[in-house]
Design a protein around this motif. Structure first.
Motif, mmCIF file in Angstrom:
data_model
loop_
_atom_site.group_PDB
_atom_site.id
_atom_site.type_symbol
_atom_site.label_atom_id
_atom_site.label_comp_id
_atom_site.label_asym_id
_atom_site.label_seq_id
_atom_site.Cartn_x
_atom_site.Cartn_y
_atom_site.Cartn_z
ATOM 1 N N LEU A 140 44.492 42.317 37.612
ATOM 2 C CA LEU A 140 43.848 42.511 36.316
ATOM 3 C C LEU A 140 42.531 41.751 36.216
ATOM 4 O O LEU A 140 41.567 42.252 35.619
ATOM 5 C CB LEU A 140 44.800 42.099 35.196
ATOM 6 N N THR A 141 42.471 40.580 36.796
ATOM 7 C CA THR A 141 41.228 39.815 36.808
ATOM 8 C C THR A 141 40.153 40.563 37.586
ATOM 9 O O THR A 141 39.003 40.679 37.138
ATOM 10 C CB THR A 141 41.462 38.417 37.412
ATOM 11 N N SER A 197 53.092 38.505 36.993
ATOM 12 C CA SER A 197 53.170 37.822 38.285
ATOM 13 C C SER A 197 51.760 37.376 38.658
ATOM 14 O O SER A 197 50.763 37.879 38.122
ATOM 15 C CB SER A 197 53.709 38.776 39.354
ATOM 16 N N THR A 198 51.682 36.451 39.567
ATOM 17 C CA THR A 198 50.373 36.002 40.041
ATOM 18 C C THR A 198 49.604 37.161 40.645
ATOM 19 O O THR A 198 48.404 37.307 40.422
ATOM 20 C CB THR A 198 50.541 34.868 41.080
ATOM 21 N N HIS A 199 50.300 38.023 41.348
ATOM 22 C CA HIS A 199 49.671 39.189 41.968
ATOM 23 C C HIS A 199 49.078 40.123 40.910
ATOM 24 O O HIS A 199 47.939 40.568 41.026
ATOM 25 C CB HIS A 199 50.688 39.935 42.835
ATOM 26 N N GLU A 200 49.853 40.402 39.864
ATOM 27 C CA GLU A 200 49.362 41.291 38.808
ATOM 28 C C GLU A 200 48.197 40.641 38.051
ATOM 29 O O GLU A 200 47.238 41.311 37.686
ATOM 30 C CB GLU A 200 50.487 41.665 37.842
ATOM 31 N N GLU A 240 48.279 30.077 40.346
ATOM 32 C CA GLU A 240 49.623 29.644 39.986
ATOM 33 C C GLU A 240 49.589 28.626 38.855
ATOM 34 O O GLU A 240 50.524 28.529 38.073
ATOM 35 C CB GLU A 240 50.351 29.092 41.212
ATOM 36 N N LYS A 241 48.503 27.864 38.739
ATOM 37 C CA LYS A 241 48.375 26.907 37.643
ATOM 38 C C LYS A 241 48.262 27.610 36.297
ATOM 39 O O LYS A 241 48.545 27.028 35.264
ATOM 40 C CB LYS A 241 47.156 26.007 37.860
#
Length: 75
Positions: A23-24, A16-19, A2-3
Protein backbone atom coordinates in the motif's frame (compact mmCIF):
# COMPACT_ATOMS: atom_id res chain seq x y z
CA UNK A 1 8.14 -1.38 8.88
CA UNK A 2 7.77 -3.82 11.72
CA UNK A 3 8.07 -0.88 14.14
CA UNK A 4 4.91 0.56 12.59
CA UNK A 5 2.81 -2.52 13.29
CA UNK A 6 1.81 -1.46 16.84
CA UNK A 7 0.83 1.99 15.51
CA UNK A 8 -1.30 0.44 12.79
CA UNK A 9 -3.00 -1.88 15.27
CA UNK A 10 -3.70 1.05 17.59
CA UNK A 11 -5.52 2.75 14.72
CA UNK A 12 -7.64 -0.35 14.17
CA UNK A 13 -5.80 -1.39 11.02
CA UNK A 14 -4.68 -4.96 10.91
CA UNK A 15 -2.28 -5.07 8.00
CA UNK A 16 0.57 -7.44 7.55
CA UNK A 17 3.94 -5.85 7.01
CA UNK A 18 3.82 -7.10 3.44
CA UNK A 19 0.44 -5.51 2.75
CA UNK A 20 1.56 -2.26 4.39
CA UNK A 21 4.58 -2.20 2.09
CA UNK A 22 2.39 -2.79 -0.97
CA UNK A 23 0.00 0.00 0.00
CA UNK A 24 2.87 2.38 0.69
CA UNK A 25 4.36 1.67 -2.73
CA UNK A 26 1.00 2.08 -4.44
CA UNK A 27 0.30 5.37 -2.69
CA UNK A 28 3.65 6.67 -3.90
CA UNK A 29 2.85 5.42 -7.39
CA UNK A 30 -0.53 7.18 -7.31
CA UNK A 31 1.21 10.41 -6.39
CA UNK A 32 3.72 10.02 -9.22
CA UNK A 33 0.98 9.14 -11.71
CA UNK A 34 -0.92 12.31 -10.75
CA UNK A 35 2.01 14.72 -10.59
CA UNK A 36 4.47 13.58 -13.26
CA UNK A 37 4.60 12.45 -16.85
CA UNK A 38 7.08 9.70 -16.02
CA UNK A 39 6.50 6.49 -17.96
CA UNK A 40 4.80 3.79 -15.92
CA UNK A 41 7.90 1.62 -16.32
CA UNK A 42 9.97 4.27 -14.53
CA UNK A 43 7.37 4.68 -11.78
CA UNK A 44 7.38 0.92 -11.28
CA UNK A 45 11.13 1.02 -10.65
CA UNK A 46 10.92 4.11 -8.42
CA UNK A 47 8.38 2.52 -6.10
CA UNK A 48 10.26 -0.75 -5.78
CA UNK A 49 8.56 -3.22 -8.09
CA UNK A 50 10.63 -5.53 -10.24
CA UNK A 51 8.30 -5.63 -13.24
CA UNK A 52 5.36 -3.79 -14.74
CA UNK A 53 3.09 -6.83 -14.70
CA UNK A 54 3.21 -7.42 -10.94
CA UNK A 55 2.84 -3.69 -10.28
CA UNK A 56 -0.16 -3.42 -12.61
CA UNK A 57 -1.84 -6.44 -11.00
CA UNK A 58 -1.30 -5.08 -7.47
CA UNK A 59 -2.44 -1.59 -8.47
CA UNK A 60 -5.57 -2.78 -10.27
CA UNK A 61 -6.53 -5.20 -7.48
CA UNK A 62 -6.29 -2.54 -4.77
CA UNK A 63 -7.23 0.68 -6.58
CA UNK A 64 -9.86 -0.79 -8.86
CA UNK A 65 -8.53 0.58 -12.15
CA UNK A 66 -5.29 0.23 -14.07
CA UNK A 67 -2.44 2.71 -13.56
CA UNK A 68 -3.03 4.03 -17.10
CA UNK A 69 -6.70 4.77 -16.43
CA UNK A 70 -5.85 6.22 -13.00
CA UNK A 71 -3.47 8.66 -14.64
CA UNK A 72 -5.94 9.53 -17.40
CA UNK A 73 -8.85 10.27 -15.07
CA UNK A 74 -7.05 11.71 -12.03
CA UNK A 75 -7.90 15.25 -11.16
Amino acid sequence: LEKLAPTLEAKGLRLSTHEYLILTRLNRAKHLLKTTDLPIKVIVQKVGYQNVSSFTNAFTDRVGISPTLFRKYSI
